[in-house]
Design a protein around this motif. Structure first.
Motif, mmCIF file in Angstrom:
data_model
loop_
_atom_site.group_PDB
_atom_site.id
_atom_site.type_symbol
_atom_site.label_atom_id
_atom_site.label_comp_id
_atom_site.label_asym_id
_atom_site.label_seq_id
_atom_site.Cartn_x
_atom_site.Cartn_y
_atom_site.Cartn_z
ATOM 1 N N ARG A 87 46.423 45.482 48.635
ATOM 2 C CA ARG A 87 45.173 46.174 48.382
ATOM 3 C C ARG A 87 44.907 46.248 46.881
ATOM 4 O O ARG A 87 45.784 46.632 46.093
ATOM 5 N N ALA A 88 43.695 45.891 46.478
ATOM 6 C CA ALA A 88 43.290 46.002 45.080
ATOM 7 C C ALA A 88 43.041 47.467 44.735
ATOM 8 O O ALA A 88 42.830 48.311 45.608
ATOM 9 N N SER A 89 43.044 47.775 43.447
ATOM 10 C CA SER A 89 42.888 49.161 43.012
ATOM 11 C C SER A 89 41.428 49.600 42.945
ATOM 12 O O SER A 89 41.136 50.795 42.849
ATOM 13 N N SER A 90 40.491 48.661 43.028
ATOM 14 C CA SER A 90 39.063 48.987 43.017
ATOM 15 C C SER A 90 38.294 47.725 43.381
ATOM 16 O O SER A 90 38.840 46.612 43.322
ATOM 17 N N PRO A 91 37.012 47.853 43.738
ATOM 18 C CA PRO A 91 36.208 46.645 43.980
ATOM 19 C C PRO A 91 36.149 45.728 42.756
ATOM 20 O O PRO A 91 36.202 44.505 42.879
ATOM 21 N N ALA A 92 36.033 46.323 41.567
ATOM 22 C CA ALA A 92 35.984 45.511 40.348
ATOM 23 C C ALA A 92 37.306 44.792 40.112
ATOM 24 O O ALA A 92 37.333 43.639 39.671
ATOM 25 N N ALA A 93 38.412 45.479 40.405
ATOM 26 C CA ALA A 93 39.730 44.856 40.247
ATOM 27 C C ALA A 93 39.880 43.685 41.204
ATOM 28 O O ALA A 93 40.464 42.649 40.855
ATOM 29 N N LEU A 94 39.357 43.828 42.416
ATOM 30 C CA LEU A 94 39.398 42.728 43.383
ATOM 31 C C LEU A 94 38.637 41.522 42.838
ATOM 32 O O LEU A 94 39.127 40.383 42.916
ATOM 33 N N GLU A 95 37.472 41.754 42.275
ATOM 34 C CA GLU A 95 36.694 40.656 41.701
ATOM 35 C C GLU A 95 37.454 39.970 40.573
ATOM 36 O O GLU A 95 37.451 38.739 40.456
ATOM 37 N N ARG A 96 38.128 40.757 39.726
ATOM 38 C CA ARG A 96 38.888 40.163 38.619
ATOM 39 C C ARG A 96 40.022 39.293 39.139
ATOM 40 O O ARG A 96 40.278 38.199 38.624
ATOM 41 N N ARG A 97 40.726 39.766 40.150
ATOM 42 C CA ARG A 97 41.841 38.997 40.685
ATOM 43 C C ARG A 97 41.357 37.728 41.374
ATOM 44 O O ARG A 97 41.991 36.675 41.255
ATOM 45 N N VAL A 98 40.255 37.820 42.107
ATOM 46 C CA VAL A 98 39.711 36.634 42.763
ATOM 47 C C VAL A 98 39.345 35.585 41.719
ATOM 48 O O VAL A 98 39.640 34.388 41.877
ATOM 49 N N ALA A 99 38.736 36.019 40.624
ATOM 50 C CA ALA A 99 38.367 35.076 39.563
ATOM 51 C C ALA A 99 39.610 34.419 38.963
ATOM 52 O O ALA A 99 39.633 33.204 38.713
ATOM 53 N N ALA A 100 40.663 35.213 38.747
ATOM 54 C CA ALA A 100 41.894 34.664 38.184
ATOM 55 C C ALA A 100 42.551 33.674 39.142
ATOM 56 O O ALA A 100 43.047 32.612 38.734
ATOM 57 N N ILE A 101 42.559 34.008 40.420
ATOM 58 C CA ILE A 101 43.182 33.142 41.422
ATOM 59 C C ILE A 101 42.405 31.840 41.573
ATOM 60 O O ILE A 101 42.992 30.758 41.666
ATOM 61 N N GLU A 102 41.076 31.937 41.586
ATOM 62 C CA GLU A 102 40.272 30.713 41.691
ATOM 63 C C GLU A 102 40.477 29.812 40.476
ATOM 64 O O GLU A 102 40.498 28.586 40.603
ATOM 65 N N ALA A 103 40.661 30.418 39.307
ATOM 66 C CA ALA A 103 40.919 29.622 38.105
ATOM 67 C C ALA A 103 42.263 28.909 38.178
ATOM 68 O O ALA A 103 42.450 27.862 37.553
ATOM 69 N N MET A 104 43.192 29.472 38.940
ATOM 70 C CA MET A 104 44.502 28.848 39.123
ATOM 71 C C MET A 104 44.464 27.728 40.155
ATOM 72 O O MET A 104 45.441 26.976 40.298
ATOM 73 N N GLY A 105 43.377 27.622 40.919
ATOM 74 C CA GLY A 105 43.227 26.550 41.890
ATOM 75 C C GLY A 105 43.987 26.751 43.184
ATOM 76 O O GLY A 105 44.282 25.773 43.880
ATOM 77 N N CYS A 106 44.293 27.988 43.540
ATOM 78 C CA CYS A 106 45.074 28.232 44.753
ATOM 79 C C CYS A 106 44.304 29.072 45.779
ATOM 80 O O CYS A 106 44.895 29.617 46.704
ATOM 81 N N GLY A 107 43.004 29.175 45.616
ATOM 82 C CA GLY A 107 42.208 29.961 46.544
ATOM 83 C C GLY A 107 41.980 29.260 47.865
ATOM 84 O O GLY A 107 41.909 28.022 47.935
ATOM 85 N N ILE A 108 41.864 30.046 48.927
ATOM 86 C CA ILE A 108 41.501 29.552 50.260
ATOM 87 C C ILE A 108 40.084 29.985 50.599
ATOM 88 O O ILE A 108 39.289 29.197 51.097
ATOM 89 N N GLY A 109 39.756 31.257 50.329
ATOM 90 C CA GLY A 109 38.408 31.740 50.574
ATOM 91 C C GLY A 109 38.396 33.098 51.252
ATOM 92 O O GLY A 109 39.440 33.679 51.548
ATOM 93 N N TRP A 110 37.199 33.609 51.503
ATOM 94 C CA TRP A 110 37.029 34.936 52.072
ATOM 95 C C TRP A 110 37.128 34.898 53.597
ATOM 96 O O TRP A 110 36.687 33.947 54.233
ATOM 97 N N VAL A 111 37.726 35.965 54.150
ATOM 98 C CA VAL A 111 37.734 36.188 55.590
ATOM 99 C C VAL A 111 37.127 37.566 55.841
ATOM 100 O O VAL A 111 37.032 38.397 54.935
ATOM 101 N N ASP A 112 36.700 37.790 57.082
ATOM 102 C CA ASP A 112 35.994 39.025 57.404
ATOM 103 C C ASP A 112 36.887 40.254 57.458
ATOM 104 O O ASP A 112 36.397 41.383 57.425
ATOM 105 N N GLY A 113 38.190 40.076 57.550
ATOM 106 C CA GLY A 113 39.084 41.208 57.732
ATOM 107 C C GLY A 113 39.416 41.386 59.197
ATOM 108 O O GLY A 113 39.143 40.511 60.025
ATOM 109 N N ASP A 114 39.993 42.528 59.540
ATOM 110 C CA ASP A 114 40.387 42.757 60.921
ATOM 111 C C ASP A 114 40.294 44.252 61.223
ATOM 112 O O ASP A 114 39.562 44.981 60.551
ATOM 113 N N LEU A 115 41.041 44.738 62.190
ATOM 114 C CA LEU A 115 40.973 46.146 62.560
ATOM 115 C C LEU A 115 41.399 47.074 61.422
ATOM 116 O O LEU A 115 40.988 48.229 61.375
ATOM 117 N N GLY A 116 42.223 46.580 60.512
ATOM 118 C CA GLY A 116 42.796 47.446 59.493
ATOM 119 C C GLY A 116 42.098 47.459 58.153
ATOM 120 O O GLY A 116 42.346 48.354 57.343
#
Length: 325
Positions: free
Chosen positions: A73-102
């Motif tokens: 779990r990210a510490s905030s919505p903005a933190a999630l965006e920062r991590r996604v940007a960093a991960i995409e820059a590393m070239g190891c992203g898969i993409g977004w999923v809708d989530g689940d019951l949790g």
């Protein structure tokens, strides 16, 4: 020294595959002591009594075993965006999923060995039904005392072919800090322990000696005391659960441990793991040599060979030569 990064708050959940879903569910509920919080498709959502989120273990029926994915779990919505940007820059992203019951939407990515991770922020708090409501309002669920009655999700361990690549990945993708590591004589890293907060570790990666790839080593839930770990050993014994090693004390991280296999063969640990906290921001990794690790665990118990080779899913007989799993 790099500025500490706290974009990721904590380990959220682990998904485990089982080819014996009924037997695995019986183990996790009645022997290990988790509580079912929901079902969807081929998955059952489980939690320990002091976890606050909807689930910390997602048990999914499958033709194989091992880990489906792990969620942080990210510490905030903005933190999630920062991590996604960093991960995409590393070239190891898969993409977004809708989530689940949790939890809500999650961004998925993979490490250099192929294990699947996801990051999310929107989460579902557990609301206990009448039978599970606690006497104290500052916990989500009552203590039920069923089986081992583990308290909370603590950490997990994955096997990898190249732990050095994993070290760089975890620091770059999650902002993790290295707390301890094993430096082998051949120059490779034999193991590395990481944290995203002030725990001693939330994940460890160790070298896979079997030639496999993207394999699962174990998931660990914590109990309050060493006596609880000893009690767990008796419970496993009485229920015919295979005990691989322990109870004993690790030298690395000082965890008091007990390892067993659940019915499908996935390794599970019970541990008193809350004694060590990493509070100093300039913590330097503790490095263990190969000679030091040959001495075994804290009180001399030798590390069992299967600890380096047993993982899930099982390795194809030709994997050691071909690199296939």
């Amino acid at each position: 020294m790099n500025e500490p990064c706290y974009d990721v708050a904590h380990l959220g959940h682990v998904e485990i595959y089982t080819d014996k879903p009924e037997a695995s569910l019986d183990f996790f509920v009645n022997v290990y002591g988790l509580t079912e919080s929901g079902r969807e498709g081929d998955s059952v959502y489980l939690r320990a009594w002091d976890d606050y989120e909807f689930h910390t273990l997602k048990l999914t029926a499958s033709k194989s075993t091992g880990m489906g994915h792990v969620g942080y779990r990210a510490s905030s919505p903005a933190a999630l965006e920062r991590r996604v940007a960093a991960i995409e820059a590393m070239g190891c992203g898969i993409g977004w999923v809708d989530g689940d019951l949790g939890h809500g939407p999650a961004y998925r990515f993979h490490d250099p060995d192929g294990h699947v991770f996801e990051l999310y922020y929107d989460t579902v708090d557990y609301v206990a039904p009448e039978a599970e409501r606690p006497a104290l309002k500052n916990i989500a669920q009552r203590y039920h005392g069923r089986g081992v009655a583990v308290r909370r999700l603590d950490h997990f361990n994955l096997l990898a072919r190249d732990v050095s690549k994993i070290r760089d990945f975890m620091v770059g993708a999650l902002g993790s800090r290295v707390t301890e590591q094993i430096q082998l004589d051949n120059g490779r890293l034999g193991g590395c322990w990481f944290t995203v907060n002030n725990k001693g570790y939330d994940v460890a990666f160790t070298e896979d000696h079997s030639g496999g790839q993207a394999r699962f080593h174990h998931v660990t839930y914590a109990v309050d005391s060493r006596e609880d770990v000893l009690r767990a050993a008796d419970i496993f014994l009485e229920n015919g659960v295979f005990i691989e090693t322990g109870p004993h004390k690790h030298a690395i991280q000082q965890t008091f441990f007990l390892y067993v296999y659940e019915p499908a063969g996935n390794r599970v640990e019970v541990a008193n793991a809350g004694a060590r906290l990493i509070l100093r921001p300039d913590w330097q990794p503790v490095t263990w040599t190969e000679a030091e690790r040959r001495k075994g665990q804290a009180w001399g118990l030798k590390t069992i060979e299967s600890f380096h080779t047993h993982g899930t899913p099982p390795v194809d007989p030709g994997a050691a030569k071909t690199g296939r799993t």
